[in-house]
Design an enzyme around this catalytic site. Structure first.
Site, PDB file in Angstrom:
ATOM      1  NE  ARG A 123      -4.156  -1.905   1.828  1.00 51.19           N
ATOM      2  CZ  ARG A 123      -4.146  -2.945   2.635  1.00 51.19           C
ATOM      3  NH1 ARG A 123      -3.292  -3.000   3.639  1.00 51.19           N
ATOM      4  NH2 ARG A 123      -5.000  -3.932   2.471  1.00 51.19           N
ATOM      5  CE  LYS A 145      -0.245  14.094 -14.756  1.00 47.07           C
ATOM      6  NZ  LYS A 145      -0.519  14.666 -16.092  1.00 47.07           N
ATOM      7  CD  GLU A 187       7.697  16.166 -23.077  1.00 46.26           C
ATOM      8  OE1 GLU A 187       7.148  17.224 -22.710  1.00 46.26           O
ATOM      9  OE2 GLU A 187       7.065  15.103 -23.241  1.00 46.26           O
ATOM     10  CE  LYS A 228       5.879  17.311 -14.290  1.00 48.47           C
ATOM     11  NZ  LYS A 228       5.914  16.108 -15.092  1.00 48.47           N
ATOM     12  CD  GLU A 238      -3.304  17.102 -16.226  1.00 49.91           C
ATOM     13  OE1 GLU A 238      -2.228  16.529 -16.009  1.00 49.91           O
ATOM     14  OE2 GLU A 238      -3.927  16.990 -17.285  1.00 49.91           O
ATOM     15  NE  ARG A 242       1.203  17.177 -13.250  1.00 47.23           N
ATOM     16  CZ  ARG A 242       1.766  16.315 -12.429  1.00 47.23           C
ATOM     17  NH1 ARG A 242       1.420  16.299 -11.164  1.00 47.23           N
ATOM     18  NH2 ARG A 242       2.676  15.466 -12.857  1.00 47.23           N
ATOM     19  CG  ASN A 246      -0.947  17.216 -20.902  1.00 47.74           C
ATOM     20  OD1 ASN A 246      -0.019  16.424 -20.892  1.00 47.74           O
ATOM     21  ND2 ASN A 246      -1.910  17.197 -20.010  1.00 47.74           N
ATOM     22  CG  HIS A 249       1.790  16.200 -24.404  1.00 43.25           C
ATOM     23  ND1 HIS A 249       2.606  17.308 -24.429  1.00 43.25           N
ATOM     24  CD2 HIS A 249       2.501  15.236 -23.755  1.00 43.25           C
ATOM     25  CE1 HIS A 249       3.749  17.028 -23.813  1.00 43.25           C
ATOM     26  NE2 HIS A 249       3.712  15.782 -23.403  1.00 43.25           N
ATOM     27  CG  HIS A 253      -0.782  11.716 -26.258  1.00 42.67           C
ATOM     28  ND1 HIS A 253      -1.299  12.288 -25.117  1.00 42.67           N
ATOM     29  CD2 HIS A 253       0.467  11.334 -25.938  1.00 42.67           C
ATOM     30  CE1 HIS A 253      -0.392  12.254 -24.159  1.00 42.67           C
ATOM     31  NE2 HIS A 253       0.694  11.675 -24.625  1.00 42.67           N
ATOM     32  CG  HIS A 267       6.186  11.296 -25.495  1.00 42.74           C
ATOM     33  ND1 HIS A 267       4.818  11.332 -25.549  1.00 42.74           N
ATOM     34  CD2 HIS A 267       6.551  12.257 -24.600  1.00 42.74           C
ATOM     35  CE1 HIS A 267       4.362  12.256 -24.716  1.00 42.74           C
ATOM     36  NE2 HIS A 267       5.396  12.834 -24.133  1.00 42.74           N
TER      37      HIS A 267
HETATM   38  P1  NAD Z   1      12.726   5.383 -22.138  1.00 45.68           P
HETATM   39  O1  NAD Z   1      12.654   5.235 -20.687  1.00 45.68           O
HETATM   40  O2  NAD Z   1      12.200   4.277 -22.981  1.00 45.68           O
HETATM   41  O3  NAD Z   1      14.232   5.682 -22.568  1.00 45.68           O
HETATM   42  C1  NAD Z   1      14.558   5.824 -23.942  1.00 45.68           C
HETATM   43  C2  NAD Z   1      15.678   4.850 -24.337  1.00 45.68           C
HETATM   44  O4  NAD Z   1      16.904   5.343 -23.812  1.00 45.68           O
HETATM   45  C3  NAD Z   1      15.517   3.438 -23.779  1.00 45.68           C
HETATM   46  O5  NAD Z   1      15.922   2.521 -24.758  1.00 45.68           O
HETATM   47  C4  NAD Z   1      16.500   3.403 -22.599  1.00 45.68           C
HETATM   48  O6  NAD Z   1      16.995   2.107 -22.359  1.00 45.68           O
HETATM   49  C5  NAD Z   1      17.588   4.302 -23.100  1.00 45.68           C
HETATM   50  N1  NAD Z   1      18.380   4.998 -22.088  1.00 45.68           N
HETATM   51  C6  NAD Z   1      17.921   5.581 -20.967  1.00 45.68           C
HETATM   52  N2  NAD Z   1      18.905   6.269 -20.381  1.00 45.68           N
HETATM   53  C7  NAD Z   1      20.011   6.081 -21.134  1.00 45.68           C
HETATM   54  C8  NAD Z   1      21.347   6.556 -21.045  1.00 45.68           C
HETATM   55  N3  NAD Z   1      21.725   7.410 -20.096  1.00 45.68           N
HETATM   56  N4  NAD Z   1      22.225   6.146 -21.990  1.00 45.68           N
HETATM   57  C9  NAD Z   1      21.835   5.321 -23.002  1.00 45.68           C
HETATM   58  N5  NAD Z   1      20.577   4.868 -23.153  1.00 45.68           N
HETATM   59  C10 NAD Z   1      19.686   5.263 -22.221  1.00 45.68           C
HETATM   60  O7  NAD Z   1      11.960   6.692 -22.641  1.00 45.68           O
HETATM   61  P2  NAD Z   1      11.894   8.195 -22.128  1.00 45.68           P
HETATM   62  O8  NAD Z   1      11.834   9.026 -23.340  1.00 45.68           O
HETATM   63  O9  NAD Z   1      12.878   8.480 -21.062  1.00 45.68           O
HETATM   64  O10 NAD Z   1      10.461   8.208 -21.394  1.00 45.68           O
HETATM   65  C11 NAD Z   1       9.269   7.994 -22.117  1.00 45.68           C
HETATM   66  C12 NAD Z   1       8.195   7.574 -21.151  1.00 45.68           C
HETATM   67  O11 NAD Z   1       7.993   8.616 -20.198  1.00 45.68           O
HETATM   68  C13 NAD Z   1       6.853   7.311 -21.802  1.00 45.68           C
HETATM   69  O12 NAD Z   1       6.342   6.090 -21.340  1.00 45.68           O
HETATM   70  C14 NAD Z   1       5.983   8.463 -21.304  1.00 45.68           C
HETATM   71  O13 NAD Z   1       4.632   8.097 -21.181  1.00 45.68           O
HETATM   72  C15 NAD Z   1       6.602   8.741 -19.982  1.00 45.68           C
HETATM   73  N6  NAD Z   1       6.346  10.111 -19.480  1.00 45.68           N
HETATM   74  C16 NAD Z   1       5.885  10.221 -18.213  1.00 45.68           C
HETATM   75  C17 NAD Z   1       5.672  11.483 -17.673  1.00 45.68           C
HETATM   76  C18 NAD Z   1       5.219  11.620 -16.255  1.00 45.68           C
HETATM   77  O14 NAD Z   1       4.911  12.737 -15.836  1.00 45.68           O
HETATM   78  N7  NAD Z   1       5.194  10.546 -15.489  1.00 45.68           N
HETATM   79  C19 NAD Z   1       5.941  12.635 -18.431  1.00 45.68           C
HETATM   80  C20 NAD Z   1       6.423  12.470 -19.736  1.00 45.68           C
HETATM   81  C21 NAD Z   1       6.632  11.198 -20.243  1.00 45.68           C
HETATM   82  N1  GLY Z   2       3.936  15.312 -18.130  1.00 40.96           N
HETATM   83  C1  GLY Z   2       2.741  15.959 -17.740  1.00 40.96           C
HETATM   84  C2  GLY Z   2       2.563  16.060 -16.267  1.00 40.96           C
HETATM   85  O1  GLY Z   2       3.402  15.644 -15.496  1.00 40.96           O
HETATM   86  O2  GLY Z   2       1.575  16.551 -15.828  1.00 40.96           O
END
Ligand code: NAD
Ligand code: GLY
Length: 365
Positions: A123, A145, A187, A228, A238, A242, A246, A249, A253, A267
């Protein structure tokens, strides 16, 4: 170089985002004060594990902290029930207790999954984010998030669960493939476009050399995180402001969905195209200066990012089909599309008054 510390002010759930060089090498010192006993459980992906896990574990062991780790496959498909289950069962098998700390070492995929695993384990246990992509450092590691994807859509299963600490090590970005760095930059530019015209102008001057200038890179990450953190502190769940995060986005999306969440479009690339389209729509609706969309597109082009749907390789659905995909957006209320548009660079706002004919026109319909 100094470490930038950005507080995220959320009452008893407040935490710090520390941004700088050498934070992985110094991880033991940063994490030790959070621990009730000298051990942590690390979730990471196989790519990051091969590069950054050994120095991270050595840094912890050097501070007397024992670490166990699970490396999941790299990539978006890992944000699934299957890998969430595997991660949670592993954490239980590692006898992670309520007072322990889970650590997410990786990009947004690992951060989102590990944060959600920590949210539902016993939990709720605390977790720390050690983001290793530009996208994760400026966006996904901050704000709480967490979640996974459903076969029916992205990020549909999750929880708000704030980390206890975020360590954004600028040095970790040196090993990021160029395309992932550029996508994360989509971003970064978004923050200037949504709320800080002076930062966008700074990015126009400094963006192209950012990757090779650690001080400038640290400044950019810290500025995004500060923006942020302010937005999250004012609107954690949100209810209003917040949603500005987006910007780009809703378009992005829809394009990601139309390209099957494949490597046809990352993305952050979708965000770059989406931001440009949002400014084009705003200009066509008479909301922002007519020259803004071309300034936005020119900056993304200078950064090697796409800015038009036709920059995506392969065929795309027509404008009506893309608008239908936009209707799946989480911001839709009572079936009405809500979008982030702009009165100018740095002046984004949320609206449900979207001119359908102009929307079709910017999508090429
Ligand atoms: P990811 O985590 O898939 O990383 C991209 C690639 O880079 C992967 O292949 C990973 O193995 C590689 N990698 C990571 N760090 C590395 C490094 N230092 N050196 C070499 N390779 C490395 O993708 P991302 O772009 O970091 O994140 C995308 C995700 O984030 C999506 O799922 C999206 O929905 C999510 N997201 C979440 C929020 C939130 O607020 N929680 C906001 C924006 C995006
Ligand atoms: N990436 C959008 C948020 O964190 O609200």
């Amino acid at each position: 170089m100094t470490i930038d510390t950005v507080p995220v002010a959320l009452g008893e759930r407040s935490y710090e985002v520390r941004i700088g060089r050498g934070l992985i090498a110094g991880a033991g010192t940063h994490l030790a004060p959070l621990l009730t006993r000298p051990r942590v459980a690390i979730l990471t992906d196989e790519t990051v594990a091969a590069i950054h896990l050994p120095p991270f574990v050595s840094a912890l062991e050097g501070a007397g902290i024992a670490a166990s780790s699970l490396a999941l496959p790299a990539g978006e498909a890992t944000k699934s029930w299957q890998h969430l289950g595997r991660a949670v069962e592993w954490l239980i098998g590692e006898k992670v207790e309520r007072g322990d700390l889970v650590v997410a070492l990786g990009g947004g995929v690992i951060g989102d999954l590990a944060g959600f695993a920590a949210a539902i384990l016993r939990r709720g246990v605390r977790f720390a984010q050690v983001p290793t992509t530009l996208l994760a450092q400026v966006d996904s590691s901050v704000g709480g998030k967490t979640g996974i994807n459903s076969p029916q859509g992205k990020n549909l299963i999750g929880a708000f669960h704030q980390p206890s600490l975020v360590l954004a090590d600028i040095d970790a970005l040196a090993t990021l493939p160029g395309r992932d760095f550029r996508a994360g930059y989509g971003e970064v530019a978004k923050y200037g476009l949504l709320g800080d015209a002076a930062f966008f102008a700074w990015l126009e001057a400094n963006g192209p050399a950012l990757r090779d200038d650690p001080a400038a890179l640290q400044h950019a990450v810290a500025r995004c995180v500060a923006m942020k953190a302010g937005i999250v502190a004012r609107d954690e769940t949100e209810q209003g402001e917040r949603a500005l995060l987006n910007l780009g986005h809703t378009f992005g999306h829809a394009l990601e969905s139309a390209t099957g969440y494949s490597d046809r479009l990352l993305h952050g690339e979708g965000v770059a195209i989406g931001c440009t389209l949002a400014f084009q729509l705003s200009a066509r609706m008479g909301l922002c200066p007519q020259e803004d969309p071309s300034r936005v597109a020119a900056h993304f082009a200078a950064m090697g990012l796409p800015s038009r749907p036709c920059d995506i390789p392969g065929d795309l659905p027509d404008a009506e089909a893309l608008i239908a995909l936009m209707g799946q957006d989480k911001k839709v209320v009572d079936g009405k599309l809500r979008m982030i548009l702009a009165r100018g660079i740095g002046q984004a706002f949320v609206t449900d008054r979207v001119d359908r004919a102009e929307l079709r026109a910017v999508l090429g319909g």
